[in-house]
Design a protein around this motif. Structure first.
Motif, PDB file in Angstrom:
ATOM      1  N   LYS A  10       0.833  -1.204   0.000  1.00 16.61           N
ATOM      2  CA  LYS A  10       0.000   0.000   0.000  1.00 16.61           C
ATOM      3  C   LYS A  10       0.867   1.253   0.000  1.00 16.61           C
ATOM      4  O   LYS A  10       1.985   1.237   0.503  1.00 16.61           O
ATOM      5  CB  LYS A  10      -0.906   0.005   1.238  1.00 16.61           C
ATOM      6  N   LYS A  11       0.307   2.333  -0.527  1.00 16.87           N
ATOM      7  CA  LYS A  11       1.062   3.589  -0.642  1.00 16.87           C
ATOM      8  C   LYS A  11       1.591   4.083   0.694  1.00 16.87           C
ATOM      9  O   LYS A  11       2.676   4.639   0.792  1.00 16.87           O
ATOM     10  CB  LYS A  11       0.171   4.679  -1.250  1.00 16.87           C
ATOM     11  N   GLU A  63     -10.613 -13.234  -5.455  1.00 24.69           N
ATOM     12  CA  GLU A  63     -10.463 -12.216  -4.406  1.00 24.69           C
ATOM     13  C   GLU A  63     -10.381 -12.864  -3.029  1.00 24.69           C
ATOM     14  O   GLU A  63      -9.633 -12.412  -2.167  1.00 24.69           O
ATOM     15  CB  GLU A  63     -11.614 -11.204  -4.492  1.00 24.69           C
ATOM     16  N   ASP A  67      -7.355 -12.569  -0.410  1.00 27.28           N
ATOM     17  CA  ASP A  67      -7.554 -12.107   0.963  1.00 27.28           C
ATOM     18  C   ASP A  67      -7.026 -13.105   1.986  1.00 27.28           C
ATOM     19  O   ASP A  67      -6.540 -12.717   3.041  1.00 27.28           O
ATOM     20  CB  ASP A  67      -9.050 -11.871   1.226  1.00 27.28           C
ATOM     21  N   PRO A  73      -3.919  -8.158   3.435  1.00 32.36           N
ATOM     22  CA  PRO A  73      -4.770  -6.987   3.155  1.00 32.36           C
ATOM     23  C   PRO A  73      -4.481  -5.789   4.054  1.00 32.36           C
ATOM     24  O   PRO A  73      -4.886  -4.681   3.747  1.00 32.36           O
ATOM     25  CB  PRO A  73      -6.195  -7.506   3.396  1.00 32.36           C
ATOM     26  N   GLU A  76      -1.015  -4.710   1.996  1.00 32.07           N
ATOM     27  CA  GLU A  76      -0.897  -4.817   0.546  1.00 32.07           C
ATOM     28  C   GLU A  76      -2.232  -4.634  -0.172  1.00 32.07           C
ATOM     29  O   GLU A  76      -3.291  -4.979   0.356  1.00 32.07           O
ATOM     30  CB  GLU A  76      -0.310  -6.201   0.186  1.00 32.07           C
ATOM     31  N   ASP A  77      -2.163  -4.076  -1.346  1.00 30.46           N
ATOM     32  CA  ASP A  77      -3.310  -4.019  -2.248  1.00 30.46           C
ATOM     33  C   ASP A  77      -3.147  -5.105  -3.288  1.00 30.46           C
ATOM     34  O   ASP A  77      -2.027  -5.462  -3.646  1.00 30.46           O
ATOM     35  CB  ASP A  77      -3.338  -2.666  -2.980  1.00 30.46           C
ATOM     36  N   TYR A  78      -4.269  -5.591  -3.813  1.00 32.11           N
ATOM     37  CA  TYR A  78      -4.134  -6.548  -4.908  1.00 32.11           C
ATOM     38  C   TYR A  78      -5.116  -6.220  -6.029  1.00 32.11           C
ATOM     39  O   TYR A  78      -6.088  -5.498  -5.832  1.00 32.11           O
ATOM     40  CB  TYR A  78      -4.310  -7.994  -4.423  1.00 32.11           C
ATOM     41  N   GLU A  79      -4.799  -6.775  -7.168  1.00 33.00           N
ATOM     42  CA  GLU A  79      -5.591  -6.513  -8.375  1.00 33.00           C
ATOM     43  C   GLU A  79      -5.689  -7.847  -9.117  1.00 33.00           C
ATOM     44  O   GLU A  79      -4.676  -8.499  -9.361  1.00 33.00           O
ATOM     45  CB  GLU A  79      -4.805  -5.502  -9.221  1.00 33.00           C
TER      46      GLU A  79
END
Lengths: 82, 82
Positions: A10-11, A63, A67, A73, A76-79
Motif C-alpha cells: 500500500k502507498k 479475491e 484475501d 490486506p 498490501e493491495d491486490y488486483e
C-alpha cells in the motif's frame, strides 16, 4: 484458464526492499530514480476453462484467495485480472 | 515518469514458492488449480519525465537495470513496460 493477481505494498506502507533496490541502482550508476516499490505477480492456471457466465463467481473466488493467502490486506493491495 | 518491470521465473525452472501456494490453496478448499507461478513487479518512479525521443534509450537503460540487479537472467525472464 489463466488468472493473474498483482500484489503491491500500500502507498502508506514503507517498502524497505524497494528502498534497498533504489539505493543499489544509484550505486550502480543509474541515477534519477525517485522511488522503487516491489510487489508480487501471482499467475494461477486453472485446470478447466471458465465459461463466461461464471466469470463473476471466478473473480469472487480469486479475491477470496487473495484475501486469505496471496496478499496481506493490512499492508498490501491486490488486483485480479484474467 | 513511471516504469514497471515484471520478473517471472522461466518456464523450464521449478518454482517451489508457487508450488507451495498451489498446495496451500488446495488445502484451503480452492480446488482446480493446475499451476501457480510467482514473480515480482518492480515499479520504478523516475524524478523527471522522459521525452518521447529518449524512450528507446530509456528502455535500454531499464533492460540494463534488470540484467544487472532486478532479475537473474539465468532463471528469470523480465518484461519492461512504461
Amino acid at each position: 484458464m489463466k488468472a493473474t493477481v498483482y500484489v503491491r505494498p500500500k502507498k502508506e506502507v514503507l517498502d524497505p526492499q524497494g528502498d534497498a533496490v533504489r539505493k543499489a541502482l544509484e550505486k550502480l550508476g543509474f541515477g534519477g530514480v525517485a522511488q522503487v516499490r516491489i510487489g508480487k505477480v501471482v499467475e494461477i492456471e486453472f485446470a478447466e476453462n471458465i465459461p463466461a457466465s461464471e466469470q463473476n463467481a471466478m473473480r469472487a473466488k480469486l479475491e477470496q484467495m487473495s484475501d486469505t493467502l496471496l496478499a496481506n490486506p493490512v499492508m498490501e493491495d491486490y488486483e485480479v485480472t484474467f
